[in-house]
Design a protein around this motif. Structure first.
Motif, PDB file in Angstrom:
ATOM      1  N   LEU A  51       0.888  -1.243  -0.038  1.00 14.76           N
ATOM      2  CA  LEU A  51      -0.159  -0.038  -0.052  1.00 14.76           C
ATOM      3  C   LEU A  51       0.883   1.114  -0.152  1.00 14.76           C
ATOM      4  O   LEU A  51       1.852   1.236   0.720  1.00 14.76           O
ATOM      5  CB  LEU A  51      -1.024   0.044   1.277  1.00 14.76           C
ATOM      6  CG  LEU A  51      -1.757  -1.212   1.318  1.00 14.76           C
ATOM      7  CD1 LEU A  51      -2.550  -1.169   2.611  1.00 14.76           C
ATOM      8  CD2 LEU A  51      -2.596  -1.428   0.056  1.00 14.76           C
ATOM      9  N   PHE A  52       0.465   2.167  -0.853  1.00 10.63           N
ATOM     10  CA  PHE A  52       1.526   3.298  -1.061  1.00 10.63           C
ATOM     11  C   PHE A  52       0.462   4.593  -0.360  1.00 10.63           C
ATOM     12  O   PHE A  52      -0.527   4.581  -0.791  1.00 10.63           O
ATOM     13  CB  PHE A  52       1.858   3.467  -2.459  1.00 10.63           C
ATOM     14  CG  PHE A  52       2.490   2.372  -3.126  1.00 10.63           C
ATOM     15  CD1 PHE A  52       4.192   2.459  -2.672  1.00 10.63           C
ATOM     16  CD2 PHE A  52       2.144   1.392  -3.554  1.00 10.63           C
ATOM     17  CE1 PHE A  52       4.734   1.368  -3.033  1.00 10.63           C
ATOM     18  CE2 PHE A  52       2.750   0.226  -4.129  1.00 10.63           C
ATOM     19  CZ  PHE A  52       4.214   0.262  -3.758  1.00 10.63           C
ATOM     20  N   PHE A  53       1.275   5.490   0.178  1.00  9.47           N
ATOM     21  CA  PHE A  53       0.785   6.595   0.720  1.00  9.47           C
ATOM     22  C   PHE A  53       1.432   7.879   0.238  1.00  9.47           C
ATOM     23  O   PHE A  53       2.021   8.635   0.729  1.00  9.47           O
ATOM     24  CB  PHE A  53       0.913   6.484   2.343  1.00  9.47           C
ATOM     25  CG  PHE A  53       0.037   5.417   2.796  1.00  9.47           C
ATOM     26  CD1 PHE A  53      -1.159   5.633   3.414  1.00  9.47           C
ATOM     27  CD2 PHE A  53       0.356   4.268   3.002  1.00  9.47           C
ATOM     28  CE1 PHE A  53      -1.986   4.625   3.794  1.00  9.47           C
ATOM     29  CE2 PHE A  53       0.031   3.087   3.352  1.00  9.47           C
ATOM     30  CZ  PHE A  53      -1.437   3.388   4.036  1.00  9.47           C
ATOM     31  N   SER A  54       1.042   7.946  -1.091  1.00 11.48           N
ATOM     32  CA  SER A  54       1.464   9.511  -1.653  1.00 11.48           C
ATOM     33  C   SER A  54       0.417  10.380  -1.493  1.00 11.48           C
ATOM     34  O   SER A  54      -0.688   9.836  -1.294  1.00 11.48           O
ATOM     35  CB  SER A  54       1.901   9.234  -3.065  1.00 11.48           C
ATOM     36  OG  SER A  54       0.892   8.817  -3.799  1.00 11.48           O
ATOM     37  N   ALA A  58      -3.051   7.896  -1.381  1.00  6.23           N
ATOM     38  CA  ALA A  58      -3.242   7.356   0.102  1.00  6.23           C
ATOM     39  C   ALA A  58      -4.716   7.190   0.123  1.00  6.23           C
ATOM     40  O   ALA A  58      -5.090   6.083   0.932  1.00  6.23           O
ATOM     41  CB  ALA A  58      -2.934   8.495   1.225  1.00  6.23           C
ATOM     42  N   VAL A  59      -5.610   7.640  -0.551  1.00  9.74           N
ATOM     43  CA  VAL A  59      -7.013   7.374  -0.452  1.00  9.74           C
ATOM     44  C   VAL A  59      -7.174   6.028  -0.867  1.00  9.74           C
ATOM     45  O   VAL A  59      -8.088   5.351  -0.029  1.00  9.74           O
ATOM     46  CB  VAL A  59      -7.856   8.403  -1.345  1.00  9.74           C
ATOM     47  CG1 VAL A  59      -7.617   8.408  -3.043  1.00  9.74           C
ATOM     48  CG2 VAL A  59      -9.383   8.451  -0.929  1.00  9.74           C
ATOM     49  N   TYR A  60      -6.589   5.682  -1.891  1.00 14.09           N
ATOM     50  CA  TYR A  60      -6.885   3.932  -2.294  1.00 14.09           C
ATOM     51  C   TYR A  60      -6.239   3.089  -1.163  1.00 14.09           C
ATOM     52  O   TYR A  60      -6.979   2.043  -0.907  1.00 14.09           O
ATOM     53  CB  TYR A  60      -6.350   3.769  -3.527  1.00 14.09           C
ATOM     54  CG  TYR A  60      -6.905   4.809  -4.654  1.00 14.09           C
ATOM     55  CD1 TYR A  60      -8.264   4.644  -5.004  1.00 14.09           C
ATOM     56  CD2 TYR A  60      -6.216   5.952  -5.037  1.00 14.09           C
ATOM     57  CE1 TYR A  60      -8.739   5.756  -5.938  1.00 14.09           C
ATOM     58  CE2 TYR A  60      -6.573   6.913  -5.855  1.00 14.09           C
ATOM     59  CZ  TYR A  60      -8.051   6.751  -6.416  1.00 14.09           C
ATOM     60  OH  TYR A  60      -8.470   7.467  -7.007  1.00 14.09           O
ATOM     61  N   LEU A  65      -7.434  -0.778   3.478  1.00 19.35           N
ATOM     62  CA  LEU A  65      -7.176  -1.107   4.848  1.00 19.35           C
ATOM     63  C   LEU A  65      -8.621  -1.159   5.441  1.00 19.35           C
ATOM     64  O   LEU A  65      -8.999  -2.069   6.400  1.00 19.35           O
ATOM     65  CB  LEU A  65      -6.526   0.042   5.401  1.00 19.35           C
ATOM     66  CG  LEU A  65      -4.908  -0.020   5.355  1.00 19.35           C
ATOM     67  CD1 LEU A  65      -4.301   1.062   5.789  1.00 19.35           C
ATOM     68  CD2 LEU A  65      -4.423  -1.352   6.020  1.00 19.35           C
ATOM     69  N   ARG A  66      -9.613  -0.197   5.165  1.00 20.48           N
ATOM     70  CA  ARG A  66     -10.719  -0.448   5.762  1.00 20.48           C
ATOM     71  C   ARG A  66     -11.796  -1.618   5.275  1.00 20.48           C
ATOM     72  O   ARG A  66     -12.209  -2.177   5.798  1.00 20.48           O
ATOM     73  CB  ARG A  66     -11.884   0.688   5.053  1.00 20.48           C
ATOM     74  CG  ARG A  66     -11.386   1.953   6.168  1.00 20.48           C
ATOM     75  CD  ARG A  66     -12.415   3.245   5.724  1.00 20.48           C
ATOM     76  NE  ARG A  66     -11.693   4.407   6.366  1.00 20.48           N
ATOM     77  CZ  ARG A  66     -10.769   5.388   5.512  1.00 20.48           C
ATOM     78  NH1 ARG A  66     -10.718   5.132   4.456  1.00 20.48           N
ATOM     79  NH2 ARG A  66     -10.460   6.427   6.116  1.00 20.48           N
ATOM     80  N   LEU A  67     -11.412  -2.009   3.682  1.00 16.89           N
ATOM     81  CA  LEU A  67     -12.054  -3.304   3.492  1.00 16.89           C
ATOM     82  C   LEU A  67     -11.433  -4.452   4.398  1.00 16.89           C
ATOM     83  O   LEU A  67     -12.331  -5.350   4.346  1.00 16.89           O
ATOM     84  CB  LEU A  67     -11.698  -3.618   1.832  1.00 16.89           C
ATOM     85  CG  LEU A  67     -12.285  -2.747   0.921  1.00 16.89           C
ATOM     86  CD1 LEU A  67     -11.665  -2.981  -0.272  1.00 16.89           C
ATOM     87  CD2 LEU A  67     -13.779  -3.126   0.854  1.00 16.89           C
ATOM     88  N   LEU A  81      -3.710  -1.200  13.794  1.00 13.26           N
ATOM     89  CA  LEU A  81      -4.122  -2.478  12.554  1.00 13.26           C
ATOM     90  C   LEU A  81      -4.644  -3.758  13.176  1.00 13.26           C
ATOM     91  O   LEU A  81      -4.935  -4.578  12.255  1.00 13.26           O
ATOM     92  CB  LEU A  81      -2.883  -2.549  11.802  1.00 13.26           C
ATOM     93  CG  LEU A  81      -2.678  -1.376  11.100  1.00 13.26           C
ATOM     94  CD1 LEU A  81      -1.026  -1.710  10.261  1.00 13.26           C
ATOM     95  CD2 LEU A  81      -3.294  -1.020  10.254  1.00 13.26           C
ATOM     96  N   ASP A  82      -5.067  -3.934  14.341  1.00 15.85           N
ATOM     97  CA  ASP A  82      -5.422  -5.303  14.957  1.00 15.85           C
ATOM     98  C   ASP A  82      -6.599  -5.654  14.324  1.00 15.85           C
ATOM     99  O   ASP A  82      -6.542  -6.828  13.987  1.00 15.85           O
ATOM    100  CB  ASP A  82      -5.829  -5.179  16.457  1.00 15.85           C
ATOM    101  CG  ASP A  82      -4.429  -5.097  17.464  1.00 15.85           C
ATOM    102  OD1 ASP A  82      -3.252  -5.263  16.812  1.00 15.85           O
ATOM    103  OD2 ASP A  82      -4.772  -4.623  18.496  1.00 15.85           O
ATOM    104  N   ASP A  83      -7.533  -4.792  13.670  1.00 17.68           N
ATOM    105  CA  ASP A  83      -8.996  -5.435  13.111  1.00 17.68           C
ATOM    106  C   ASP A  83      -8.461  -6.030  11.625  1.00 17.68           C
ATOM    107  O   ASP A  83      -9.455  -6.822  10.974  1.00 17.68           O
ATOM    108  CB  ASP A  83      -9.637  -4.263  13.012  1.00 17.68           C
ATOM    109  CG  ASP A  83     -10.376  -3.686  14.466  1.00 17.68           C
ATOM    110  OD1 ASP A  83     -10.340  -4.374  15.361  1.00 17.68           O
ATOM    111  OD2 ASP A  83     -10.576  -2.486  14.282  1.00 17.68           O
ATOM    112  N   ILE A  84      -7.503  -5.703  11.238  1.00 17.56           N
ATOM    113  CA  ILE A  84      -7.128  -6.186   9.867  1.00 17.56           C
ATOM    114  C   ILE A  84      -6.891  -7.899   9.724  1.00 17.56           C
ATOM    115  O   ILE A  84      -6.887  -8.343   8.627  1.00 17.56           O
ATOM    116  CB  ILE A  84      -6.152  -5.429   9.054  1.00 17.56           C
ATOM    117  CG1 ILE A  84      -4.620  -5.852   9.318  1.00 17.56           C
ATOM    118  CG2 ILE A  84      -6.201  -3.911   8.669  1.00 17.56           C
ATOM    119  CD1 ILE A  84      -3.597  -5.171   8.523  1.00 17.56           C
TER     120      ILE A  84
END
Length: 157
Positions: A51-54, A58-60, A65-67, A81-84
């Motif tokens: 996952l990239f956070f430029s 970042a939005v993607y 992460l939410r998925l 991040l425990d929920d992932i």
């Protein structure tokens, strides 16, 4: 080697790395177990997704992460991040692609793991008001209700 295709993926607890690319873009690497179906109890392989956070990406990454079950709302929650680790998500493994190395030789890359987030939505970069849209559409002529004239062929869309 794993076949390209669709899988169910689940993050592995304790297997998340954070860092940056060689161009300074923040990145997160998440190791995932891949299962052939939702019902499968045994994984077929472990792979890493990135996952990239430029500013643009970042939005993607947050969406993915939410998925995976992340309950956070932004940067201040990124360490929670425990929920992932308890949610399976649809994933796709892509076939390796060849690329040109700096020395000019052709090399074979590696398969990539993508978390599928659906088609998503698009926001137009340059919007216009409906009145402006209608006026410009009128200026184009034609009404769309008759066949095109002039002997040309219709556009392919």
């Amino acid at each position: 080697m794993i076949q390209a295709g669709s899988y169910e993926g689940q993050a592995i607890k304790g297997k998340v790395q954070i860092g940056e690319t060689d161009k300074g873009v923040l990145q997160m690497a998440i190791d995932m177990e891949l299962f052939p179906t939702k019902e499968s109890k045994e994984s077929v392989v472990q792979m890493t997704t990135f996952l990239f956070f430029s500013e643009a990406a970042a939005v993607y990454s947050y969406e993915r992460l939410r998925l995976m079950g992340w309950k956070g709302t932004g940067a201040d929650d990124i360490d929670k991040l425990d929920d992932i680790f308890s949610t399976r998500v649809p994933c796709r493994v892509t076939a390796p692609e060849s690329y040109k190395a700096a020395d000019g030789t052709t090399k074979m890359g590696t398969a990539k793991l993508e978390i599928l987030a659906g088609a998503g939505t698009v926001t137009l970069a340059k919007t216009v008001t409906m009145d402006t849209f209608k006026a410009r559409l009128r200026a184009l002529g034609g009404g769309g209700s008759t066949a095109p004239s002039g002997g040309g062929t219709a556009p392919p869309f």
